[in-house]
Design a protein around this motif. Structure first.
Motif, mmCIF file in Angstrom:
data_model
loop_
_atom_site.group_PDB
_atom_site.id
_atom_site.type_symbol
_atom_site.label_atom_id
_atom_site.label_comp_id
_atom_site.label_asym_id
_atom_site.label_seq_id
_atom_site.Cartn_x
_atom_site.Cartn_y
_atom_site.Cartn_z
ATOM 1 N N THR A 271 0.828 -1.202 0.000
ATOM 2 C CA THR A 271 0.000 0.000 0.000
ATOM 3 C C THR A 271 0.859 1.247 0.000
ATOM 4 O OG1 THR A 271 -1.804 -1.106 1.190
ATOM 5 C CG2 THR A 271 -1.743 1.299 1.300
ATOM 6 N N VAL A 272 0.531 2.187 -0.861
ATOM 7 C CA VAL A 272 1.167 3.500 -0.875
ATOM 8 C C VAL A 272 0.199 4.506 -0.281
ATOM 9 C CG1 VAL A 272 1.905 5.407 -2.368
ATOM 10 C CG2 VAL A 272 2.773 3.101 -2.769
ATOM 11 N N ILE A 273 0.657 5.223 0.740
ATOM 12 C CA ILE A 273 -0.103 6.319 1.336
ATOM 13 C C ILE A 273 0.471 7.602 0.779
ATOM 14 C CG2 ILE A 273 -0.788 7.465 3.471
ATOM 15 C CD1 ILE A 273 -0.495 4.772 4.883
ATOM 16 N N LEU A 274 -0.321 8.261 -0.032
ATOM 17 C CA LEU A 274 0.163 9.376 -0.850
ATOM 18 C C LEU A 274 -0.417 10.697 -0.358
ATOM 19 C CD1 LEU A 274 1.779 9.995 -3.498
ATOM 20 C CD2 LEU A 274 -0.376 9.721 -4.724
ATOM 21 N N GLY A 275 0.468 11.686 -0.233
ATOM 22 C CA GLY A 275 -0.012 13.010 0.160
ATOM 23 C C GLY A 275 1.124 14.006 0.173
ATOM 24 N N PRO A 276 0.804 15.305 0.092
ATOM 25 C CA PRO A 276 1.840 16.338 0.103
ATOM 26 C C PRO A 276 2.455 16.483 1.492
ATOM 27 C CG PRO A 276 -0.329 17.342 0.180
ATOM 28 C CD PRO A 276 -0.555 15.869 -0.010
ATOM 29 N N SER A 277 3.552 17.233 1.572
ATOM 30 C CA SER A 277 4.175 17.523 2.856
ATOM 31 C C SER A 277 3.159 18.214 3.766
ATOM 32 C CB SER A 277 5.394 18.422 2.665
ATOM 33 O OG SER A 277 6.381 17.765 1.898
ATOM 34 N N GLY A 278 3.124 17.790 5.027
ATOM 35 C CA GLY A 278 2.199 18.384 5.977
ATOM 36 C C GLY A 278 0.803 17.816 5.957
ATOM 37 N N SER A 279 0.587 16.747 5.185
ATOM 38 C CA SER A 279 -0.762 16.177 5.075
ATOM 39 C C SER A 279 -1.099 15.241 6.229
ATOM 40 C CB SER A 279 -0.913 15.425 3.749
ATOM 41 O OG SER A 279 0.034 14.370 3.657
ATOM 42 N N GLY A 280 -0.106 14.843 7.014
ATOM 43 C CA GLY A 280 -0.334 13.960 8.154
ATOM 44 C C GLY A 280 0.118 12.536 7.942
ATOM 45 N N LYS A 281 0.731 12.253 6.799
ATOM 46 C CA LYS A 281 1.057 10.860 6.492
ATOM 47 C C LYS A 281 2.158 10.292 7.398
ATOM 48 C CE LYS A 281 3.897 12.128 2.440
ATOM 49 N NZ LYS A 281 3.886 13.583 2.742
ATOM 50 N N SER A 282 3.162 11.085 7.754
ATOM 51 C CA SER A 282 4.209 10.588 8.652
ATOM 52 C C SER A 282 3.673 10.388 10.060
ATOM 53 C CB SER A 282 5.403 11.543 8.661
ATOM 54 O OG SER A 282 6.089 11.502 7.425
ATOM 55 N N THR A 283 2.797 11.283 10.517
ATOM 56 C CA THR A 283 2.157 11.095 11.822
ATOM 57 C C THR A 283 1.347 9.815 11.821
ATOM 58 O OG1 THR A 283 2.057 13.481 12.227
ATOM 59 C CG2 THR A 283 0.547 12.092 13.492
ATOM 60 N N LEU A 284 0.634 9.570 10.742
ATOM 61 C CA LEU A 284 -0.143 8.340 10.609
ATOM 62 C C LEU A 284 0.763 7.122 10.728
ATOM 63 C CD1 LEU A 284 -2.767 6.832 9.938
ATOM 64 C CD2 LEU A 284 -2.298 7.247 7.520
ATOM 65 N N LEU A 285 1.901 7.149 10.062
ATOM 66 C CA LEU A 285 2.841 6.037 10.119
ATOM 67 C C LEU A 285 3.372 5.849 11.537
ATOM 68 C CD1 LEU A 285 3.837 4.267 7.665
ATOM 69 C CD2 LEU A 285 6.026 5.390 7.969
ATOM 70 N N ASN A 286 3.655 6.955 12.224
ATOM 71 C CA ASN A 286 4.171 6.870 13.589
ATOM 72 C C ASN A 286 3.152 6.242 14.537
ATOM 73 O OD1 ASN A 286 6.605 8.024 12.872
ATOM 74 N ND2 ASN A 286 6.013 10.089 13.481
ATOM 75 N N VAL A 287 1.876 6.552 14.336
ATOM 76 C CA VAL A 287 0.837 5.948 15.169
ATOM 77 C C VAL A 287 0.694 4.462 14.847
ATOM 78 C CG1 VAL A 287 -1.624 5.951 15.743
ATOM 79 C CG2 VAL A 287 -0.399 8.127 15.490
ATOM 80 N N LEU A 288 0.706 4.126 13.559
ATOM 81 C CA LEU A 288 0.622 2.712 13.158
ATOM 82 C C LEU A 288 1.791 1.902 13.711
ATOM 83 C CD1 LEU A 288 -0.469 3.060 9.415
ATOM 84 C CD2 LEU A 288 -1.771 1.945 11.231
ATOM 85 N N GLY A 289 2.960 2.542 13.804
ATOM 86 C CA GLY A 289 4.146 1.851 14.292
ATOM 87 C C GLY A 289 4.316 1.878 15.798
ATOM 88 N N GLY A 290 3.359 2.484 16.506
ATOM 89 C CA GLY A 290 3.441 2.519 17.955
ATOM 90 C C GLY A 290 4.484 3.480 18.488
ATOM 91 N N MET A 291 4.941 4.409 17.645
ATOM 92 C CA MET A 291 5.925 5.401 18.084
ATOM 93 C C MET A 291 5.267 6.663 18.612
ATOM 94 S SD MET A 291 8.987 5.076 15.271
ATOM 95 C CE MET A 291 7.956 5.469 13.854
#
Length: 231
Positions: free
Chosen positions: A36-56
């Protein structure tokens, strides 16, 4: 569905007078074994989403179920075990220890049930570079070491934050191809967050995120092999 379910996920930073909303009720689902590719511009929240999914990072509210486990209800100790034993992480800038060889960098991520660090390096084609330090490796080789470190514990879920962002197009294609092959060989669920729309062509599923919310979640009926993508 046995996979990943995200429902109503919210996350903000700062205080009431200076608040930054990173996730504003994001919801989506991914099947186990999908690329799965989670696509979005800078500041869209995608890295925060990844951090939550990873338990960080912890969400303010909402639900995240990963393979039947509600990680948003986990204690701090449970999150440590989840990160250690269930998840592999690959980052844009490799995060290798400069004073350790490639083999030693992979070894620090081993846990019970892991493959050997030598086998992990073999999987990414770097057996001959096992005794080299990061400064002696190209950017693409460093990223392959980072992937070996992520897969040595045979994670069910591999989370990748802009894994090709610091690489030229040819090397980026090689890394993307490697991630595709890991999914095919091990059945690993792979999530890649990126701003590069071209990577979406290689995905089984494309989740688009904007301003902290998921705006679309679509299956790609005909994923393209990484080597055929025009960057």
């Amino acid at each position: 569905m046995n996979g990943i379910l995200v429902s109503g996920l919210k996350k903000s930073y700062g205080n009431q007078t200076n608040q930054i909303v990173a996730l504003a009720g994001a919801s989506f689902a991914v099947r186990e074994g999908e690329f799965t590719v989670i696509l979005g511009p800078s500041g869209s929240g995608k890295s925060t989403l990844l951090n939550v999914l990873g338990g960080m990072d912890r969400a303010d509210s909402g639900i995240v179920n990963v393979f039947g486990n509600r990680i948003t209800s986990y204690s701090a100790r449970q999150l440590v075990e989840y990160r250690r034993n269930k998840i592999g992480f690959v980052f844009q800038f490799y995060n290798l220890m400069p004073n350790l060889t490639a083999l030693e960098n992979v070894a620090i991520a081993r846990c019970a049930g892991s493959m050997s660090e030598a086998e992990a390096l073999k999987q990414v084609g770097l057996t001959a570079r096992r005794n080299n330090f990061p400064s002696q490796l190209s950017g693409g080789e460093q990223q392959r070491v980072a992937i070996a470190r992520a897969i040595v514990k045979k994670p069910r879920l591999l989370l990748c934050d802009e894994p090709t962002g610091a690489l030229d197009s040819k090397t980026g294609q090689m890394i993307l191809s490697l991630l595709q092959s890991l999914k095919a060989q091990y059945g690993t669920t792979v999530l890649v967050v990126t701003h590069n729309a071209k990577l979406a062509d290689a995905a089984d599923r494309v989740v688009r995120i904007s301003d902290g919310t998921v705006v679309s979640n679509a299956v790609n009926a005909h994923p393209v092999q990484a080597g055929k993508i025009e960057w």
